[in-house]
Design a protein around this motif. Structure first.
Motif, PDB file in Angstrom:
ATOM      1  N   ILE A 177      15.934  46.387  21.319  1.00 44.03           N
ATOM      2  CA  ILE A 177      14.924  45.422  20.852  1.00 44.03           C
ATOM      3  C   ILE A 177      15.281  44.001  21.307  1.00 44.03           C
ATOM      4  O   ILE A 177      14.762  43.034  20.760  1.00 44.03           O
ATOM      5  CB  ILE A 177      14.778  45.461  19.312  1.00 44.03           C
ATOM      6  CG1 ILE A 177      16.105  45.196  18.625  1.00 44.03           C
ATOM      7  CG2 ILE A 177      14.183  46.786  18.869  1.00 44.03           C
ATOM      8  CD1 ILE A 177      15.980  45.023  17.116  1.00 44.03           C
ATOM      9  N   GLU A 188       5.968  50.772  18.732  1.00 44.15           N
ATOM     10  CA  GLU A 188       4.531  50.729  18.462  1.00 44.15           C
ATOM     11  C   GLU A 188       4.021  52.009  17.805  1.00 44.15           C
ATOM     12  O   GLU A 188       3.051  51.977  17.046  1.00 44.15           O
ATOM     13  CB  GLU A 188       3.743  50.439  19.752  1.00 44.15           C
ATOM     14  CG  GLU A 188       3.876  51.480  20.848  1.00 44.15           C
ATOM     15  CD  GLU A 188       5.039  51.214  21.790  1.00 44.15           C
ATOM     16  OE1 GLU A 188       4.978  51.680  22.947  1.00 44.15           O
ATOM     17  OE2 GLU A 188       6.007  50.555  21.369  1.00 44.15           O
ATOM     18  N   VAL A 214       8.120  41.276  22.549  1.00 39.17           N
ATOM     19  CA  VAL A 214       7.187  42.385  22.484  1.00 39.17           C
ATOM     20  C   VAL A 214       6.122  42.200  23.566  1.00 39.17           C
ATOM     21  O   VAL A 214       5.747  41.078  23.908  1.00 39.17           O
ATOM     22  CB  VAL A 214       6.547  42.466  21.085  1.00 39.17           C
ATOM     23  CG1 VAL A 214       5.630  41.285  20.824  1.00 39.17           C
ATOM     24  CG2 VAL A 214       5.808  43.780  20.893  1.00 39.17           C
ATOM     25  N   LYS A 215       5.649  43.304  24.122  1.00 37.48           N
ATOM     26  CA  LYS A 215       4.642  43.251  25.182  1.00 37.48           C
ATOM     27  C   LYS A 215       3.230  43.270  24.597  1.00 37.48           C
ATOM     28  O   LYS A 215       3.005  43.829  23.522  1.00 37.48           O
ATOM     29  CB  LYS A 215       4.816  44.438  26.128  1.00 37.48           C
ATOM     30  CG  LYS A 215       6.152  44.459  26.861  1.00 37.48           C
ATOM     31  CD  LYS A 215       6.266  45.701  27.729  1.00 37.48           C
ATOM     32  CE  LYS A 215       7.605  45.764  28.432  1.00 37.48           C
ATOM     33  NZ  LYS A 215       7.746  47.005  29.254  1.00 37.48           N
ATOM     34  N   ARG A 259      14.329  41.991  23.537  1.00 40.52           N
ATOM     35  CA  ARG A 259      13.301  41.438  24.420  1.00 40.52           C
ATOM     36  C   ARG A 259      12.087  41.079  23.587  1.00 40.52           C
ATOM     37  O   ARG A 259      11.959  41.492  22.436  1.00 40.52           O
ATOM     38  CB  ARG A 259      12.906  42.444  25.507  1.00 40.52           C
ATOM     39  CG  ARG A 259      12.289  43.736  24.964  1.00 40.52           C
ATOM     40  CD  ARG A 259      11.744  44.603  26.080  1.00 40.52           C
ATOM     41  NE  ARG A 259      11.258  45.898  25.616  1.00 40.52           N
ATOM     42  CZ  ARG A 259      10.044  46.125  25.120  1.00 40.52           C
ATOM     43  NH1 ARG A 259       9.179  45.119  25.005  1.00 40.52           N
ATOM     44  NH2 ARG A 259       9.677  47.345  24.741  1.00 40.52           N
ATOM     45  N   GLU A 316       1.897  46.662  23.771  1.00 40.67           N
ATOM     46  CA  GLU A 316       2.445  47.255  22.554  1.00 40.67           C
ATOM     47  C   GLU A 316       1.667  46.779  21.322  1.00 40.67           C
ATOM     48  O   GLU A 316       1.358  47.565  20.431  1.00 40.67           O
ATOM     49  CB  GLU A 316       3.922  46.907  22.431  1.00 40.67           C
ATOM     50  CG  GLU A 316       4.790  47.559  23.503  1.00 40.67           C
ATOM     51  CD  GLU A 316       6.213  47.039  23.520  1.00 40.67           C
ATOM     52  OE1 GLU A 316       7.135  47.839  23.801  1.00 40.67           O
ATOM     53  OE2 GLU A 316       6.418  45.830  23.262  1.00 40.67           O
ATOM     54  N   PRO A 350       9.532  45.682  19.828  1.00 41.10           N
ATOM     55  CA  PRO A 350       9.644  46.355  21.131  1.00 41.10           C
ATOM     56  C   PRO A 350       9.954  47.838  20.998  1.00 41.10           C
ATOM     57  O   PRO A 350      10.908  48.232  20.312  1.00 41.10           O
ATOM     58  CB  PRO A 350      10.815  45.611  21.794  1.00 41.10           C
ATOM     59  CG  PRO A 350      10.865  44.289  21.134  1.00 41.10           C
ATOM     60  CD  PRO A 350      10.442  44.532  19.724  1.00 41.10           C
ATOM     61  N   GLY A 351       9.118  48.659  21.606  1.00 43.94           N
ATOM     62  CA  GLY A 351       9.352  50.095  21.632  1.00 43.94           C
ATOM     63  C   GLY A 351       9.037  50.832  20.344  1.00 43.94           C
ATOM     64  O   GLY A 351       9.207  52.051  20.278  1.00 43.94           O
TER      65      GLY A 351
END
Length: 409
Positions: free
Chosen positions: A374, A313, A378-379, A376, A382, A310-311
């Protein structure tokens, strides 16, 4: 004379049929349709005529396209594991070097320098390897696990302390059984003979490389004949990889993050990225690009994993660009999306420092979560961002779900 009818199964074709005919026939079996005039095909018929019969198309250029998604440089007719090609003299040198590494450990950038016959260093593992699980494993890439599974050996402990470790119950805890190199090699034989696995998959072995080297050489003398996979976080020393040269067939490095500040916070090693770059280059120099036999099983080469977080990428994009520019555009990459908060991520922060430097009691503060950035899943966007960056960099060999009923090779 070979006769094909519309009702005849491809599986009943004679074994004497040349491979050049079998592969396109199997790949296009649903399109085989012959009239009475074209229901027979002689093995002496010119190749061009055979192509026209098997791939009816008005556009001859289409006939030159490959029916398999595998370029010739990556296809092996057969494969002999590297450890079987070692001379007895080289094998003896490997044994001597392995014991020397244990006597003054330099297996990773931590360079503890301890005598592991007497005490332990950062990894908390001494003379014997501690193993948590040994079993056929079906959670790897399709080209690794195949139909029979990968013979996975999960080693306890690690030389990193990733706060998000997906296997923290194994890598952060000293659970399992202590095995000598000979006992470990005997387990490889059980995986081969009883499990009928495609390979021996050594998972998180960076801190037990001497024991691994000795176990491979022992298993070689017992009749081991399947490839060895070194499944690593990439936090290896060049001395360690030199010991493995000639013993390992497939390197499976995980390149996690790029920035030193990120690795210091999340991996507890600020030199991680520099070490990973150095290690992956050395791995690639040993075994090259990932190659397969005709059954779709990987036999040799490098397969790089990257777990999208997460975040982070943009760090993933930098890793992809580096792989394309500094290693090879033909390197096989698995961009993974299965990150989940684990280990220490998301745990309640029990104490924290105030501005005055004093610690607040638990009841005096609001509830906070550790490593909240982090905490959460991952989207999808991403993951897609890293994939697009990889493609822009020129990478093209990805571990994608197959668009057919076979393996993604």
């Amino acid at each position: 004379m070979l006769t094909l009818t519309t009702r005849q199964s491809v599986h009943h074709l004679p074994s004497s049929l040349p491979r050049v005919l079998l592969l396109p026939i199997i790949a296009t079996k649903r399109f085989l349709s012959y009239t009475a005039k074209t229901s027979s095909l002689s093995l002496t018929t010119p190749i061009t005529t055979r192509k026209l019969l098997l791939f009816p198309s008005p556009n001859f250029n289409n006939l030159q396209k490959r029916s398999l998604h595998l370029a010739p440089p990556f296809l092996l007719d057969d494969y002999t594991p590297r450890y079987l090609q070692l001379s007895e003299v080289d094998a003896a040198k490997k044994r001597s070097q392995a014991y020397a590494h244990l006597a003054k450990c330099n297996l990773c950038p931590r360079k503890c320098g301890v005598n592991r016959f007497e005490k332990t260093g950062w990894c908390l593992i001494g003379e014997k390897a501690k193993v948590n699980v040994i079993a056929p494993h079906f959670g790897e890439e399709p080209c690794i696990q195949g139909h029979h599974g990968s013979g996975s050996v999960f080693f306890s402990m690690c030389n990193l302390r990733c706060v998000f470790c997906q296997n923290h119950d194994i890598s952060h805890q000293r659970n399992g059984m202590d095995l000598t190199p000979e006992e470990l090699g005997d387990w490889y034989m059980k995986l081969q003979e009883v499990g009928n696995v495609h390979n021996i998959n050594l998972i998180t072995p960076e801190h037990v490389v001497p024991q691994v080297a000795l176990s491979i050489l022992h298993a070689r003398s017992q009749g081991l004949r399947i490839p060895i996979i070194y499944n690593t976080s990439s936090y290896d020393s060049l001395e360690s990889l030199a010991l493995l040269d000639g013993l390992v067939d497939i390197y499976l490095p995980d390149f996690k993050v790029w920035e030193p500040s990120t690795s210091k916070r999340l991996l507890k090693a600020d030199d991680y990225a520099a070490t990973a770059r150095e290690s992956i280059k050395a791995m690639y120099a040993q075994v090259g690009d990932l190659c397969f036999t005709g059954d779709g099983i990987a036999k040799s080469g490098v397969l790089v994993r990257h777990l999208v977080m997460p975040g982070l990428e943009e760090e993933g994009a930098k890793i992809m660009r580096w792989l394309a520019e500094e290693v090879s555009r033909d390197v096989f990459v698995n961009i993974m999306e299965q990150y989940r908060p684990s280990a220490h991520v998301g745990k309640v922060q029990t104490r924290r420092k105030t501005h005055g430097g004093e610690e607040e009691a638990e009841g005096d503060k609001k509830e906070e979560r550790r490593y909240a950035e982090i905490n959460r899943a991952v989207k999808g966007e991403e993951v897609e961002s890293v994939r697009q960056a990889a493609e822009r960099a020129g990478l093209w060999r990805f571990c994608d779900p197959p668009r057919h009923d076979g393996f993604n090779i």
